[in-house]
Write an enzyme that holds these catalytic residues in place. Structure first.
Site, PDB file in Angstrom:
ATOM      1  N   ASN A 134      10.707  47.450  43.501  1.00 32.21           N
ATOM      2  CA  ASN A 134       9.254  47.509  43.366  1.00 32.21           C
ATOM      3  C   ASN A 134       8.762  47.034  41.774  1.00 32.21           C
ATOM      4  O   ASN A 134       7.767  46.214  41.334  1.00 32.21           O
ATOM      5  CB  ASN A 134       8.858  49.158  43.395  1.00 32.21           C
ATOM      6  CG  ASN A 134       8.588  49.502  44.969  1.00 32.21           C
ATOM      7  OD1 ASN A 134       8.909  48.722  45.833  1.00 32.21           O
ATOM      8  ND2 ASN A 134       8.753  50.861  44.969  1.00 32.21           N
ATOM      9  N   GLY A 136       4.759  54.636  39.579  1.00 30.31           N
ATOM     10  CA  GLY A 136       5.584  54.392  38.197  1.00 30.31           C
ATOM     11  C   GLY A 136       6.096  52.898  38.254  1.00 30.31           C
ATOM     12  O   GLY A 136       6.447  52.488  37.126  1.00 30.31           O
ATOM     13  N   ASP A 137       6.619  52.764  39.460  1.00 27.85           N
ATOM     14  CA  ASP A 137       7.201  51.315  39.334  1.00 27.85           C
ATOM     15  C   ASP A 137       6.201  50.203  39.099  1.00 27.85           C
ATOM     16  O   ASP A 137       6.633  49.148  38.300  1.00 27.85           O
ATOM     17  CB  ASP A 137       7.744  50.986  40.704  1.00 27.85           C
ATOM     18  CG  ASP A 137       8.959  51.890  41.148  1.00 27.85           C
ATOM     19  OD1 ASP A 137       9.626  52.663  40.515  1.00 27.85           O
ATOM     20  OD2 ASP A 137       8.886  52.137  42.404  1.00 27.85           O
ATOM     21  N   GLY A 185       0.665  60.248  35.117  1.00 26.26           N
ATOM     22  CA  GLY A 185      -0.147  60.026  36.412  1.00 26.26           C
ATOM     23  C   GLY A 185      -1.740  59.885  35.978  1.00 26.26           C
ATOM     24  O   GLY A 185      -1.969  58.987  35.153  1.00 26.26           O
ATOM     25  N   GLU A 230      19.189  54.327  41.110  1.00 30.58           N
ATOM     26  CA  GLU A 230      19.380  54.353  42.445  1.00 30.58           C
ATOM     27  C   GLU A 230      20.585  53.398  42.912  1.00 30.58           C
ATOM     28  O   GLU A 230      20.822  53.318  44.230  1.00 30.58           O
ATOM     29  CB  GLU A 230      17.997  53.961  43.393  1.00 30.58           C
ATOM     30  CG  GLU A 230      17.138  54.937  43.287  1.00 30.58           C
ATOM     31  CD  GLU A 230      15.964  54.546  43.901  1.00 30.58           C
ATOM     32  OE1 GLU A 230      15.652  53.311  44.495  1.00 30.58           O
ATOM     33  OE2 GLU A 230      15.014  55.629  44.277  1.00 30.58           O
ATOM     34  N   ASN A 268      15.026  49.060  49.031  1.00 28.05           N
ATOM     35  CA  ASN A 268      15.223  50.153  50.163  1.00 28.05           C
ATOM     36  C   ASN A 268      14.211  49.622  51.494  1.00 28.05           C
ATOM     37  O   ASN A 268      13.052  48.705  51.039  1.00 28.05           O
ATOM     38  CB  ASN A 268      14.506  51.528  49.704  1.00 28.05           C
ATOM     39  CG  ASN A 268      15.847  52.181  48.914  1.00 28.05           C
ATOM     40  OD1 ASN A 268      16.801  51.718  48.823  1.00 28.05           O
ATOM     41  ND2 ASN A 268      15.080  53.064  47.865  1.00 28.05           N
TER      42      ASN A 268
END
Ligand code: RIB
Length: 290
Positions: free
Chosen positions: A42, A243-244, A213, A136, A10
């Site tokens: 990523n 996260g990636d 997190g 995605e 992206n």
């Protein structure tokens, strides 16, 4: 060992805002920057920067050629990335003063992976190979079907989680990498221990990794083992791509022979570096940064 990542690529348009826009509200953005991004991109970058061998399978439009060149420069194998007529996928990302984000993704070329491209990418895969998927692109259905035929191992980061993904045969997944939102949707539970318990029951043959997190990350193995790693305390600038980054460093550690406990530590350390800098791809560390 190497890994094949069927993933999105992206253009990220990142708008800094004081607070995330609420329904019905109009606010002025403080700044706009464009970065490389996409969960798949990523994760491939993070794997490569963590020292793993990774092949990326994906599609971009003409406007995304520079993103493919960037992957190649980082050492990612791009033989299965194609340039199509549809413009490259993009994401509109708001980042608040507290570093929280909200992300709107437009799939663009990411949902244009052709049958022949997917077949070419799977043809040499078999027992012992690792394949990484997010949600995605239009690859998950094809890849999960191929996994049954060819016996390769599927690692699924079910993001973004939607009904199309839930309808797929997720019992073929070998490892789930979920955050708290995805865990809750898959488990029907909010408490982290209950999420792991419910997912363990629903997917008894899978390893499960739950990222939390600031609370670190937890592992529940199909063999009954468990592991936990805390997050490093850092000033949060932008959580996009954390996260990636975790996924790439966690998987790279496993590929190099680490156990889940050490892999969780590697993932959390890299994610802490990522959140302390702006942007997704630009904030993914190299081993030397850690
Ligand atoms: O996980 C962060 C990524 O999600 C962004 O780079 C954006 O492109 C979306 O795919």
């Amino acid at each position: 060992m190497s890994l094949v990542n069927f993933g999105s690529i992206n253009l990220d348009f990142v708008y800094r805002v004081q607070a995330l826009v609420r329904p019905g509200e109009t606010v002025q953005s403080l700044s706009l920057e464009r970065f490389a991004g996409g969960k798949g991109f990523n994760q491939s970058l993070a794997l490569a920067r963590a020292g793993a061998e990774v092949r990326h399978v994906g599609s971009v439009g003409e406007d995304g050629r520079w993103l493919v060149e960037m992957l190649a420069t980082e050492g990612v194998d791009i033989r299965n990335v194609e340039v199509v007529e549809t413009p490259t996928g993009h994401a509109i990302i708001q980042v608040s003063a507290r570093g929280e984000n909200s992300i709107l993704v437009h799939a663009g070329a990411n949902r244009e992976l052709s049958g022949s491209q997917l077949e070419r990418a799977c043809v040499d895969l078999g027992d012992g190979d690792w394949v990484l998927l997010q949600n995605e692109t239009n690859a998950p259905e094809f890849v999960l079907a191929e996994a049954s035929k060819r016996g390769f191992r599927v690692i699924l980061n079910p993001s973004p989680l939607d009904s199309s993904l839930l309808d797929l045969p997720l019992d073929r997944v070998d490892t789930f990498l979920v955050n708290e939102v995805e865990g809750e949707a898959l488990a029907g539970e909010a408490d982290p221990d209950r999420v792991l318990g419910a997912m363990r029951k629903r997917f008894p043959a899978a390893d499960i990794v739950l990222t939390r997190g600031e609370q670190g990350a937890a592992f529940s193995g199909r063999d009954g083992t468990s592991a936990y790693a805390g997050a490093e305390s850092v000033e949060v600038i932008d959580t996009t791509g954390a996260g990636d980054t975790f996924a790439g460093f966690y998987l790279a550690a496993l590929l190099s022979g680490a156990n889940p406990q050490s892999a969780l530590v590697a993932g959390c350390r890299a994610a802490a570096h990522c959140v302390s800098r702006p942007g997704a791809a630009p904030s993914i560390p190299r081993v030397s940064d850690l």
